[in-house]
Design an enzyme around this catalytic site. Structure first.
Site, short mmCIF file in Angstrom:
data_model
loop_
_atom_site.label_atom_id
_atom_site.label_comp_id
_atom_site.label_asym_id
_atom_site.label_seq_id
_atom_site.Cartn_x
_atom_site.Cartn_y
_atom_site.Cartn_z
CB CYS A 8 -0.98 -0.43 1.36
SG CYS A 8 -1.31 1.55 1.50
CB CYS A 11 1.05 0.97 4.20
SG CYS A 11 -0.55 0.62 5.43
CG ASP A 34 -2.37 15.14 -4.03
OD1 ASP A 34 -3.64 14.76 -3.66
OD2 ASP A 34 -2.10 14.91 -4.52
CG HIS A 50 -4.45 -0.40 4.95
ND1 HIS A 50 -3.62 -0.35 3.85
CD2 HIS A 50 -4.79 -1.81 4.74
CE1 HIS A 50 -4.44 -0.57 3.02
NE2 HIS A 50 -5.13 -1.07 2.90
CG ASN A 89 -12.95 11.22 -4.18
OD1 ASN A 89 -13.15 12.02 -4.18
ND2 ASN A 89 -10.78 11.76 -4.73
N GLY A 95 -14.09 7.69 -7.51
CA GLY A 95 -12.61 8.23 -7.46
C GLY A 95 -11.72 8.29 -7.32
CG HIS A 102 -7.09 9.15 0.66
ND1 HIS A 102 -7.20 8.19 0.23
CD2 HIS A 102 -7.08 9.57 -0.45
CE1 HIS A 102 -7.74 8.33 -0.81
NE2 HIS A 102 -7.65 9.64 -1.25
#
Ligand code: 5GP
Ligand code: ZN
Length: 115
Positions: A8, A11, A34, A50, A89, A95, A102
């Site tokens: 991930c 992660c 981001d 997670h 999302n 999306g 998150h």
């Protein structure tokens, strides 16, 4: 959990294996910039644990989700005094491209209508 951690992206960012610009962290959540910002302020606030998406959240995650939103709100107040937007999302049609829950925190300019 090891396998998830290895595969991930978020992660790996949380573990420090992939660099990020962190603006906040505590024992339960981490916030980082981001990589492709959609606004002057664009942070991702994520649980350390997670969780694939908001669709996977259960009753036992109430405190964690409340904390996640509270931290996102505090960061919004601190970085975007004129207002901000939180977006989650969920799933492919929603999306979501990274399967680790998150919250997007965006602001620093006048945001338009949701589309
Ligand atoms: P989603 O589309 O799943 O809601 O949001 C995933 C976000 O993660 C996107 O806005 C994307 O720009 C961001 N992102 C993807 N890869 C990376 C990365 O390696 N580092 C950081 N900091 N953000 C990333
Ligand atoms: Zn993860």
């Amino acid at each position: 959990m090891g396998a998830i951690s290895d595969h991930c992206l978020f992660c790996r960012i949380i573990a420090g294996g992939i660099p990020s610009r962190r603006s906040y962290e505590d024992d339960r959540v981490v916030a980082f910039a981001d990589i492709k910002p959609a606004a002057p302020v664009h942070l991702l606030v994520v649980p350390r644990r997670h969780l694939a998406s908001l669709a996977d959240v259960t009753d036992g995650d109430r405190d964690l989700i409340a904390h996640l939103v509270l931290v996102a709100s505090r960061l919004g107040q601190a970085t975007c005094p004129g207002g901000w937007r939180l977006v989650v999302n969920v799933g492919q049609e929603g999306g979501q491209t990274v399967d680790h829950l998150h919250v997007h925190l965006m602001g620093g300019r006048q945001l338009g209508a949701l589309g």
